[in-house]
Design an enzyme around this catalytic site. Structure first.
Site, short mmCIF file in Angstrom:
data_model
loop_
_atom_site.label_atom_id
_atom_site.label_comp_id
_atom_site.label_asym_id
_atom_site.label_seq_id
_atom_site.Cartn_x
_atom_site.Cartn_y
_atom_site.Cartn_z
N HIS A 170 -20.95 11.49 17.91
CA HIS A 170 -20.28 12.78 18.07
C HIS A 170 -20.97 13.93 18.17
CE1 HIS A 170 -17.41 9.37 16.61
NE2 HIS A 170 -16.50 10.05 17.59
N HIS B 274 -21.23 14.05 23.86
CA HIS B 274 -20.18 13.48 23.74
C HIS B 274 -18.92 14.31 24.28
CE1 HIS B 274 -16.74 10.78 22.54
NE2 HIS B 274 -16.44 11.95 21.70
N HIS C 100 -13.14 18.63 21.27
CA HIS C 100 -12.21 17.69 20.65
C HIS C 100 -13.00 16.92 19.20
CE1 HIS C 100 -14.24 14.37 22.81
NE2 HIS C 100 -13.95 13.64 21.82
N ASP C 101 -14.33 16.87 19.09
CA ASP C 101 -14.94 16.44 18.04
C ASP C 101 -16.01 17.26 17.28
OD1 ASP C 101 -13.97 13.81 17.63
OD2 ASP C 101 -14.83 12.87 19.25
#
Length: 245
Positions: free
Chosen positions: A135, A139, A175-176
């Site tokens: 992550h 990614h 998002h991460d």
């Protein structure tokens, strides 16, 4: 990296900035409920401290990157087989720029290139702060590209307004951010700081959202800063539900 100026002839989005009323109603009534948790200043202290710790001045490199000798064509950008794990680190921002620009979002949302550069550098620094082998920033870029290709290769983009497309793409990229390299179950069972802060509900997802908003609140990093208050509020709601989903 020299980016081909996209014609955007194959991309259509809904006109207007009011947003999709059905989507807005869903976000407003079904997704933003008290059980999800709020993102108040108090609840974001942890991620705020991370952003503050990485607040050194950032060199504006986007313009140099865009004026390199390589050529990034729309055909390459819209190809499912494009592997963003293989690009040079100095080219990352040019790919982000190109995906947003393919929808004319810089013009529509009045995004300043320098602000995008600062936003991306802070985002990247927080993706990489934990040395997460999966992550990390590539990614986020890969997910952004996957969503971008879905939008450009199908008619799904016609469902959304430009503001909604912008929210979707930024959500995919961030998002991460600042992932701990553990899953929610580990965070909860170990009684981690994040689990306590987000009361065991979508712990990491809430953390990613809060961190994204903290970056946007940093000086010179708000890529939505030139939108009116209504559009900024709508984008905020969409980012929350997109990352929680």
């Amino acid at each position: 990296l020299s980016v081909e100026d996209p014609t955007r002839s194959n991309i259509k989005v809904k006109s207007g900035s009011e947003g999709n009323s059905d989507l807005f109603k869903y976000v407003e009534n079904e997704c933003l409920n008290p059980d999800v948790g709020d993102f108040s200043t108090e609840s974001r202290k942890y991620s705020e401290s991370l952003v503050s710790s990485n607040s050194d001045s950032i060199e504006i490199t986007l313009f140099d990157t865009l004026n390199n000798n390589s050529n990034l064509s729309l055909a390459k950008l819209r190809d499912w087989n494009l592997n963003l794990l293989e690009i040079d680190r100095s080219e990352e921002l040019a790919y982000v720029y190109s995906m947003l620009n393919d929808f004319d979002l810089f013009s529509i949302a009045k995004i300043d290139l320098g602000v995008l550069d600062r936003f991306y550098e802070k985002l990247r620094s927080l993706y990489e702060v934990n040395n997460n082998p999966f992550h990390f920033i590539r990614h986020g870029l890969s997910v952004l590209h996957g969503v971008y290709v879905l939008l450009t290769s199908t008619k799904v983009s016609e469902i959304f307004t430009s503001i909604e497309v912008l929210a979707i793409l930024v959500s995919a990229l961030s998002h991460d951010v600042n992932h701990t390299a553990y899953n929610n179950n580990f965070e909860i069972l170990s009684g981690s700081l994040l689990a306590n802060r987000y009361h065991d509900v979508s712990v990491l997802e809430q953390h990613h959202i809060a961190t994204t908003f903290d970056i946007l609140q940093e000086s010179g990093c708000n890529i939505f800063g030139n939108l009116d208050a209504k559009d900024r509020r709508y984008i905020r709601k969409l980012i929350i539900i997109a990352i929680l989903s």
